[in-house]
Design a protein around this motif. Structure first.
Motif, PDB file in Angstrom:
ATOM      1  N   ILE A 328       2.781  10.556  -4.041  1.00  0.00           N
ATOM      2  CA  ILE A 328       1.986   9.742  -3.115  1.00  0.00           C
ATOM      3  C   ILE A 328       2.705   8.417  -2.916  1.00  0.00           C
ATOM      4  CG2 ILE A 328      -0.246   8.647  -2.702  1.00  0.00           C
ATOM      5  CD1 ILE A 328      -1.518  10.739  -4.512  1.00  0.00           C
ATOM      6  N   ALA A 329       3.137   8.160  -1.692  1.00  0.00           N
ATOM      7  CA  ALA A 329       3.885   6.942  -1.364  1.00  0.00           C
ATOM      8  C   ALA A 329       2.933   5.773  -1.140  1.00  0.00           C
ATOM      9  CB  ALA A 329       4.749   7.179  -0.133  1.00  0.00           C
ATOM     10  N   TRP A 330       3.518   4.582  -0.993  1.00  0.00           N
ATOM     11  CA  TRP A 330       2.714   3.400  -0.697  1.00  0.00           C
ATOM     12  C   TRP A 330       2.932   2.978   0.753  1.00  0.00           C
ATOM     13  CZ3 TRP A 330      -1.203   1.154  -3.114  1.00  0.00           C
ATOM     14  CH2 TRP A 330      -1.681  -0.046  -2.595  1.00  0.00           C
ATOM     15  N   GLY A 331       1.831   2.786   1.471  1.00  0.00           N
ATOM     16  CA  GLY A 331       1.890   2.316   2.852  1.00  0.00           C
ATOM     17  C   GLY A 331       1.818   3.449   3.851  1.00  0.00           C
ATOM     18  N   HIS A 332       1.035   3.235   4.908  1.00  0.00           N
ATOM     19  CA  HIS A 332       0.862   4.295   5.910  1.00  0.00           C
ATOM     20  C   HIS A 332       1.212   3.777   7.306  1.00  0.00           C
ATOM     21  CE1 HIS A 332      -0.441   7.998   7.635  1.00  0.00           C
ATOM     22  NE2 HIS A 332      -1.566   7.525   8.153  1.00  0.00           N
ATOM     23  N   VAL A 333       0.253   3.120   7.950  1.00  0.00           N
ATOM     24  CA  VAL A 333       0.480   2.582   9.298  1.00  0.00           C
ATOM     25  C   VAL A 333       0.616   1.063   9.192  1.00  0.00           C
ATOM     26  CG1 VAL A 333      -0.452   2.333  11.633  1.00  0.00           C
ATOM     27  CG2 VAL A 333      -0.819   4.464  10.361  1.00  0.00           C
ATOM     28  N   VAL A 334       1.665   0.515   9.773  1.00  0.00           N
ATOM     29  CA  VAL A 334       1.890  -0.926   9.689  1.00  0.00           C
ATOM     30  C   VAL A 334       0.713  -1.660  10.334  1.00  0.00           C
ATOM     31  CG1 VAL A 334       3.189  -1.051  11.876  1.00  0.00           C
ATOM     32  CG2 VAL A 334       3.589  -2.754  10.075  1.00  0.00           C
ATOM     33  N   GLY A 335       0.243  -2.709   9.668  1.00  0.00           N
ATOM     34  CA  GLY A 335      -0.931  -3.418  10.180  1.00  0.00           C
ATOM     35  C   GLY A 335      -1.128  -4.738   9.482  1.00  0.00           C
ATOM     36  N   LYS A 336      -2.391  -5.094   9.264  1.00  0.00           N
ATOM     37  CA  LYS A 336      -2.713  -6.424   8.752  1.00  0.00           C
ATOM     38  C   LYS A 336      -2.308  -6.621   7.290  1.00  0.00           C
ATOM     39  CE  LYS A 336      -6.683  -8.238  10.137  1.00  0.00           C
ATOM     40  NZ  LYS A 336      -8.140  -8.345  10.445  1.00  0.00           N
ATOM     41  N   THR A 337      -2.095  -5.523   6.553  1.00  0.00           N
ATOM     42  CA  THR A 337      -1.628  -5.675   5.173  1.00  0.00           C
ATOM     43  C   THR A 337      -0.148  -6.043   5.124  1.00  0.00           C
ATOM     44  OG1 THR A 337      -1.206  -3.303   5.084  1.00  0.00           O
ATOM     45  CG2 THR A 337      -3.317  -4.090   4.198  1.00  0.00           C
ATOM     46  N   GLU A 338       0.608  -5.755   6.178  1.00  0.00           N
ATOM     47  CA  GLU A 338       2.018  -6.112   6.305  1.00  0.00           C
ATOM     48  C   GLU A 338       2.868  -5.592   5.140  1.00  0.00           C
ATOM     49  OE1 GLU A 338       2.646 -10.084   8.594  1.00  0.00           O
ATOM     50  OE2 GLU A 338       1.049 -10.473   7.139  1.00  0.00           O
ATOM     51  N   TRP A 339       2.643  -4.337   4.780  1.00  0.00           N
ATOM     52  CA  TRP A 339       3.436  -3.767   3.701  1.00  0.00           C
ATOM     53  C   TRP A 339       4.854  -3.403   4.149  1.00  0.00           C
ATOM     54  CZ3 TRP A 339      -1.639  -1.084   2.383  1.00  0.00           C
ATOM     55  CH2 TRP A 339      -2.314  -1.814   1.395  1.00  0.00           C
TER      56      TRP A 339
END
Length: 513
Positions: A328-339
């Protein structure tokens, strides 16, 4: 009316209850109703609480997860933290469903999703209803949830409900929230406040096949302790006990934090082992071998750190498959979390506002559903067994998707592009036979567009990355014809032969990657 008194002693641990008659007032009736309800909960916990799974039980569960535990973390792109994700005012069911669908195209089977106690205590029924909405979306796409309860290594240590702080520009994870808040965390006498949250949520979904597992506490031992007081470890032990008392059919886990006070508690209470690995391929292998000491199934619940750390799908995911661990990776769709911003975006003197990093650190998709790296998406799909398609028997690194909705050649190119692939390239006779066998399974199509087309009197294959222009041909007798308009190639599924035809003709088609 009766009163109920129960005792339990160290000498005799069995619970003994005595019933005495009383003559109730209205106040007494209300109080007794509450007490009896509380006792029923106590008894149900005594009856339902299960033991920690044996390694054999854990492996039976793990081997039943088909096709493969693979996915990523899910915080919807419109949410800066867990509160915006789950509060009724900002909960966006349609966007959550849309972004879950992106993962289904990669063959994901699970999303790891962080919850928050504040939202539950504000409205338990509404909170669980929204959880159910998310589970329905996951189930629609053949996926499950791995829910996370507590996380105390974030920026906002005392979050509040309502409008959330605005994320800081170009800084990853700038307003992600503690759960529970640091006031409760650092006072063990307040930990019991959280018990109903765990028991109610786990109990509600204890037999729900849409839930893969429960991650009771993310990375305890990393932050939040008060002057060395191991408050996180105290809460960690309790949350394992509370969750297990609800008798879930799903496993409990907490990512092993090696060389911390939390490690023995996690190892002794986790039904399956989970951990986080942010390192290159060599370090990943060493870490996995260290985890095998527990003789239980392993799920990597965080990886992916592009750039200097060198944790990519391309080098890490194949190792996960090799060692038979969930990934299980970290981060999905770029957004307000700015990962997509690296961890050093928090360091003094480092600013990515004017000059963003050339490589995304985490996250996989842009908000329109286009992968950040198309080639990365293709790797994930291949390793996930070519979702909704066919895994080549000739070339292990090739997937095919045949479609029985006829389209013109121009529309075929666009359709394959939208699936992050290309009209199929066929390198040799073995591949041609493989493609023919797959195509013949769609019995309502008598011809399929393949990737070969004539451009300025030269037959060429699609501009793939890397570019491949094999010389192999399997023309049907009398083909290619000299028709100036017949610049596209169709494969006959009955014998695998090729013929050139007008590109405006609508045909079934095959994409590959």
């Amino acid at each position: 009316m009766i009163s109920l008194f129960c005792t339990k002693t160290a000498i005799n641990p069995s619970i003994k209850c005595h019933i005495n008659p009383i003559y109730p007032t209205r106040t007494t009736v209300v109080k007794m109703t509450f007490y009896i309800y509380a006792l029923l909960i106590l008894f149900s916990q005594q009856l339902l609480a299960r033991d920690i799974w044996t390694p054999e039980q854990a492996w039976t569960w793990f081997n039943a997860q088909k096709p493969y535990i693979m996915g990523t973390e899910l915080t919807v792109s419109s949410a800066a933290n867990q509160l915006e994700m789950w509060q009724a005012e900002t909960f966006d069911a349609d966007l959550i469903d849309k972004e879950i669908s992106f993962g289904s195209k990669l063959g994901f089977t699970v999303f790891r999703i962080f919850l928050h106690d504040l939202v539950y205590f504000h409205d338990p029924t509404g909170f669980k209803s929204r959880m159910n909405t998310v589970l329905n979306s996951l189930d629609k796409y053949g996926m499950k949830a791995l829910f996370v309860f507590f996380d105390t290594e974030n920026i906002d240590t005392n979050p509040t409900l309502g409008q959330q702080p605005k994320p800081l520009p170009a800084k990853c994870n700038s307003v992600y929230a503690y759960s529970p808040n640091i006031t409760i965390l650092n006072d063990p006498s307040k930990h019991e406040i959280l018990k109903p949250y765990i028991i109610d949520v786990v109990g509600t979904f204890a037999n729900d096949s849409r839930v893969l597992a429960w991650d009771v506490y993310n990375e305890p031992g990393i932050g939040g302790s008060d002057h060395g007081n191991p408050v996180q470890e105290k809460l960690l032990q309790l949350v394992f006990e509370w969750a297990r008392s609800a008798n879930p059919t799903q496993p409990l886990t907490s990512p092993i934090m090696f060389n911390t006070l939390a490690q023995p508690i996690q190892a002794n209470n986790s039904d399956v082992i989970s951990t986080h690995i942010y390192t290159n391929a060599a370090g990943f292998e060493r870490f996995i071998k260290n985890c095998t000491q527990y003789q239980r199934p392993i799920i990597i619940t965080e990886f992916l750190a592009r750039g200097p750390i060198s944790s990519y799908f391309s080098n890490i995911l194949p190792l996960g498959k090799q060692y038979n661990v969930g990934m299980i990776a970290w981060g999905h769709v770029v957004g307000k979390t700015e990962w997509n911003m690296p961890w050093d975006s928090w360091h003094n003197g480092v600013s990515y506002v004017e000059y963003p990093p050339t490589v995304w650190f985490q996250d996989i998709f842009r908000q329109d559903g286009e992968p950040y790296l198309r080639e990365e998406a293709q790797i994930v799909k291949r390793l996930n067994g070519c979702p909704l398609g066919y895994h080549s028997k000739v070339n292990n690194w090739t997937c095919y998707n045949a479609y029985d909705t006829p389209k013109s050649w121009a529309d075929v190119q666009a359709a394959c592009q939208s699936d992050w692939s290309y009209p199929v390239t066929i390198n040799n006779a073995f591949e041609n036979s493989d493609v023919k066998t797959y195509a013949s399974s769609l019995t309502n199509c008598n011809g399929f567009y393949i990737g070969l087309s004539q451009v300025r009197n030269t037959w060429k294959w699609p501009m793939t990355v890397p570019y491949n222009n094999p010389s192999y041909r399997n023309w049907k007798t009398g083909n290619p014809t000299n028709d100036a308009n017949a610049n596209c190639v169709v494969l006959n599924p009955s014998d695998g032969s090729w013929s050139n035809q007008d590109c405006s003709t609508q045909r079934c088609y095959i994409c590959s990657y």
